[in-house]
Scaffold this motif. Structure first.
Motif, PDB file in Angstrom:
ATOM      1  N   ARG A 126    -127.178 -73.734 -54.359  1.00 37.09           N
ATOM      2  CA  ARG A 126    -128.577 -73.448 -54.681  1.00 37.09           C
ATOM      3  C   ARG A 126    -128.674 -72.431 -55.809  1.00 37.09           C
ATOM      4  N   LEU A 127    -127.831 -71.422 -55.721  1.00 34.65           N
ATOM      5  CA  LEU A 127    -127.815 -70.380 -56.746  1.00 34.65           C
ATOM      6  C   LEU A 127    -127.393 -70.957 -58.102  1.00 34.65           C
ATOM      7  N   PHE A 128    -126.375 -71.774 -58.049  1.00 33.13           N
ATOM      8  CA  PHE A 128    -125.858 -72.395 -59.256  1.00 33.13           C
ATOM      9  C   PHE A 128    -126.916 -73.292 -59.903  1.00 33.13           C
ATOM     10  N   MET A 129    -127.632 -74.047 -59.056  1.00 36.77           N
ATOM     11  CA  MET A 129    -128.653 -74.955 -59.577  1.00 36.77           C
ATOM     12  C   MET A 129    -129.820 -74.200 -60.199  1.00 36.77           C
ATOM     13  N   LEU A 130    -130.185 -73.073 -59.596  1.00 42.85           N
ATOM     14  CA  LEU A 130    -131.264 -72.279 -60.193  1.00 42.85           C
ATOM     15  C   LEU A 130    -130.878 -71.854 -61.596  1.00 42.85           C
ATOM     16  N   ARG A 131    -129.620 -71.471 -61.742  1.00 42.70           N
ATOM     17  CA  ARG A 131    -129.152 -70.995 -63.031  1.00 42.70           C
ATOM     18  C   ARG A 131    -128.995 -72.147 -64.028  1.00 42.70           C
ATOM     19  N   GLU A 132    -128.304 -73.189 -63.615  1.00 40.27           N
ATOM     20  CA  GLU A 132    -127.948 -74.256 -64.554  1.00 40.27           C
ATOM     21  C   GLU A 132    -129.095 -75.215 -64.827  1.00 40.27           C
ATOM     22  N   LEU A 133    -129.767 -75.603 -63.763  1.00 43.98           N
ATOM     23  CA  LEU A 133    -130.771 -76.649 -63.924  1.00 43.98           C
ATOM     24  C   LEU A 133    -132.170 -76.056 -63.983  1.00 43.98           C
ATOM     25  N   MET A 140    -133.126 -70.549 -64.908  1.00 40.96           N
ATOM     26  CA  MET A 140    -133.446 -69.149 -64.627  1.00 40.96           C
ATOM     27  C   MET A 140    -132.361 -68.274 -65.213  1.00 40.96           C
ATOM     28  N   ASP A 141    -132.730 -67.177 -65.869  1.00 41.54           N
ATOM     29  CA  ASP A 141    -131.644 -66.380 -66.444  1.00 41.54           C
ATOM     30  C   ASP A 141    -131.014 -65.478 -65.392  1.00 41.54           C
ATOM     31  N   SER A 142    -129.794 -65.038 -65.717  1.00 44.70           N
ATOM     32  CA  SER A 142    -129.004 -64.299 -64.735  1.00 44.70           C
ATOM     33  C   SER A 142    -129.729 -63.043 -64.253  1.00 44.70           C
ATOM     34  N   GLU A 143    -130.408 -62.396 -65.178  1.00 44.54           N
ATOM     35  CA  GLU A 143    -131.100 -61.160 -64.823  1.00 44.54           C
ATOM     36  C   GLU A 143    -132.135 -61.408 -63.725  1.00 44.54           C
ATOM     37  N   ASN A 144    -132.915 -62.474 -63.917  1.00 41.87           N
ATOM     38  CA  ASN A 144    -133.923 -62.831 -62.917  1.00 41.87           C
ATOM     39  C   ASN A 144    -133.308 -63.170 -61.573  1.00 41.87           C
ATOM     40  N   ASN A 164    -121.309 -59.694 -59.283  1.00 40.64           N
ATOM     41  CA  ASN A 164    -121.143 -60.671 -58.205  1.00 40.64           C
ATOM     42  C   ASN A 164    -121.684 -62.034 -58.584  1.00 40.64           C
ATOM     43  N   LEU A 165    -122.829 -62.026 -59.257  1.00 37.91           N
ATOM     44  CA  LEU A 165    -123.403 -63.300 -59.682  1.00 37.91           C
ATOM     45  C   LEU A 165    -122.426 -63.996 -60.624  1.00 37.91           C
ATOM     46  N   TRP A 166    -121.912 -63.231 -61.548  1.00 34.90           N
ATOM     47  CA  TRP A 166    -120.978 -63.779 -62.523  1.00 34.90           C
ATOM     48  C   TRP A 166    -119.764 -64.412 -61.827  1.00 34.90           C
ATOM     49  N   THR A 167    -119.194 -63.681 -60.848  1.00 31.30           N
ATOM     50  CA  THR A 167    -118.035 -64.196 -60.127  1.00 31.30           C
ATOM     51  C   THR A 167    -118.374 -65.504 -59.414  1.00 31.30           C
ATOM     52  N   MET A 168    -119.549 -65.523 -58.791  1.00 34.27           N
ATOM     53  CA  MET A 168    -119.937 -66.730 -58.052  1.00 34.27           C
ATOM     54  C   MET A 168    -120.142 -67.912 -58.991  1.00 34.27           C
ATOM     55  N   ARG A 206    -118.362 -67.497 -69.578  1.00 30.28           N
ATOM     56  CA  ARG A 206    -119.336 -66.464 -69.900  1.00 30.28           C
ATOM     57  C   ARG A 206    -120.275 -66.896 -71.029  1.00 30.28           C
ATOM     58  N   SER A 207    -119.753 -67.717 -71.903  1.00 35.03           N
ATOM     59  CA  SER A 207    -120.581 -68.120 -73.036  1.00 35.03           C
ATOM     60  C   SER A 207    -121.789 -68.943 -72.578  1.00 35.03           C
ATOM     61  N   ALA A 208    -121.744 -69.428 -71.322  1.00 28.79           N
ATOM     62  CA  ALA A 208    -122.917 -70.124 -70.792  1.00 28.79           C
ATOM     63  C   ALA A 208    -124.005 -69.113 -70.417  1.00 28.79           C
ATOM     64  N   ASP A 209    -123.612 -67.863 -70.208  1.00 28.87           N
ATOM     65  CA  ASP A 209    -124.575 -66.852 -69.777  1.00 28.87           C
ATOM     66  C   ASP A 209    -125.016 -65.902 -70.880  1.00 28.87           C
ATOM     67  N   ARG A 210    -124.144 -65.644 -71.795  1.00 29.91           N
ATOM     68  CA  ARG A 210    -124.541 -64.734 -72.873  1.00 29.91           C
ATOM     69  C   ARG A 210    -123.813 -65.091 -74.154  1.00 29.91           C
ATOM     70  N   LYS A 211    -124.339 -64.562 -75.271  1.00 27.97           N
ATOM     71  CA  LYS A 211    -123.710 -64.808 -76.555  1.00 27.97           C
ATOM     72  C   LYS A 211    -122.436 -63.973 -76.636  1.00 27.97           C
ATOM     73  N   LEU A 212    -121.363 -64.567 -77.105  1.00 24.05           N
ATOM     74  CA  LEU A 212    -120.114 -63.811 -77.221  1.00 24.05           C
ATOM     75  C   LEU A 212    -120.151 -62.944 -78.476  1.00 24.05           C
ATOM     76  N   SER A 213    -119.395 -61.852 -78.430  1.00 22.48           N
ATOM     77  CA  SER A 213    -119.326 -60.989 -79.617  1.00 22.48           C
ATOM     78  C   SER A 213    -118.449 -61.668 -80.663  1.00 22.48           C
ATOM     79  N   LEU A 214    -118.490 -61.132 -81.869  1.00 26.34           N
ATOM     80  CA  LEU A 214    -117.705 -61.722 -82.945  1.00 26.34           C
ATOM     81  C   LEU A 214    -116.208 -61.692 -82.608  1.00 26.34           C
TER      82      LEU A 214
END
Lengths: 200, 88
Positions: free
Chosen positions: A144-151, A154-158, A169-173, B13-21
């Motif tokens: 569910r978390l993955f789908m919110l992000r990918e599909l 929703m951005d990670s911050e939200n 933790n979000l990043w690891t998951m 990570r590049s799916a979540d944020r822009k990578l640095s140079l």
């Protein structure tokens, strides 16, 4: 009558006209029938409450979908509150971690097979099937978390804010979900291409 | 020099944020010489592209046999009817 014409909304017909669509939409994200049905119900009731605010600038279907998205986020949030998030973090332990993926010299421990782009409509259908099965193979809360992000886009911050988890933790998951999906697709999608039939 | 493990992090990570140079240069260099990571990056991009393609119609990922059961449909209808009458 198409749903783009601006007409007075007709709640009595909502279930018949959009029920199945909304349910499938919710199922894609929530992946459990009970949760999806509840989200659709919440959506329809909220639509009813907000009828006065419906301006007709979007089709009824688009308008209801907008409401449903909020209800989906609410549902994911509620699921994560009912059981503490440590729980979800432990769930990620079930997925392949770096020790499984890499050897002690930080090289891949298994060969990686290149996935082919689905190129025909039939291919596409098989690809979606494989992708959906692979998402279903994730622990549901993570899915569910993955789908919110990918599909859901929703951005990670939200997501961190909504679900009260730290960015690390979000990043690891998400990392583990992505790794697991990739591995699963390498088996299922390639398998279905080779045998000409979906791997069940 | 980045390891394959580092590269997997950067690609994900590049799916979540822009990578640095620096990250981008390191990544490109590694991908240039490493077949395994190139395949990895290709696969991750394919998955990313698939989600993007679904974008406006996420429900198309839902298998065709999944739908609202007649019982659930009836429950929703009843709930809605009940509320329609209480909020005329």
């Amino acid at each position: 009558m198409t749903d783009t014409t601006s007409i007075a909304p007709d709640p009595e017909s909502w279930v018949e006209r959009y029920g199945n669509y909304l349910f499938r939409y919710a199922m894609t994200f929530l992946r459990e029938e009970k949760l999806a049905e509840d989200a659709v119900q919440e959506c329809l009731l909220a639509g009813l409450e907000a009828l006065a605010k419906y301006t007709g600038s979007a089709s009824e279907k688009t308008w209801l979908t907008g409401i449903l998205k909020h209800k989906i986020v609410d549902s994911v949030r509620q699921q994560s509150r009912e059981k503490p998030m440590e729980d979800i973090e432990n769930l990620a332990d079930a997925l392949p971690d770096e020790d499984d993926l890499f050897d002690e010299t930080a090289h891949w421990s298994h060969p990686i097979v290149s996935l082919d782009d689905p190129s025909t409509a039939l291919d596409n259908k098989r690809f979606w099937e494989a992708l959906d099965k692979c998402i279903s193979a994730l622990p549901p809360k993570l899915a569910r978390l993955f789908m919110l992000r990918e599909l859901g886009g929703m951005d990670s911050e939200n997501i961190c804010q909504e679900l009260q988890i730290t960015a690390t933790n979000l990043w690891t998951m998400l990392y583990r979900c992505r790794m697991s999906l990739r591995q699963c697709l390498e088996v299922r999608w390639l398998g279905s291409r080779r045998s000409g039939d979906a791997v069940v | 020099m980045l390891s394959c493990k580092d590269v997997s992090h950067l690609v994900a990570r590049s799916a979540d944020r822009k990578l640095s140079l620096t990250e981008r240069v390191g990544l490109r260099f590694h991908l240039w010489i490493c077949d395994q990571c190139r395949r990895f990056e290709h696969n991750m991009a394919l998955i990313g592209k698939a989600f993007k393609q679904l974008g406006a119609e996420p429900e198309s990922l839902c298998p065709p046999h999944i739908g609202l059961s007649p019982e659930a449909e009836e429950r929703l209808r009843q709930t809605l009817k009940h509320h329609c009458h209480s909020h005329p």
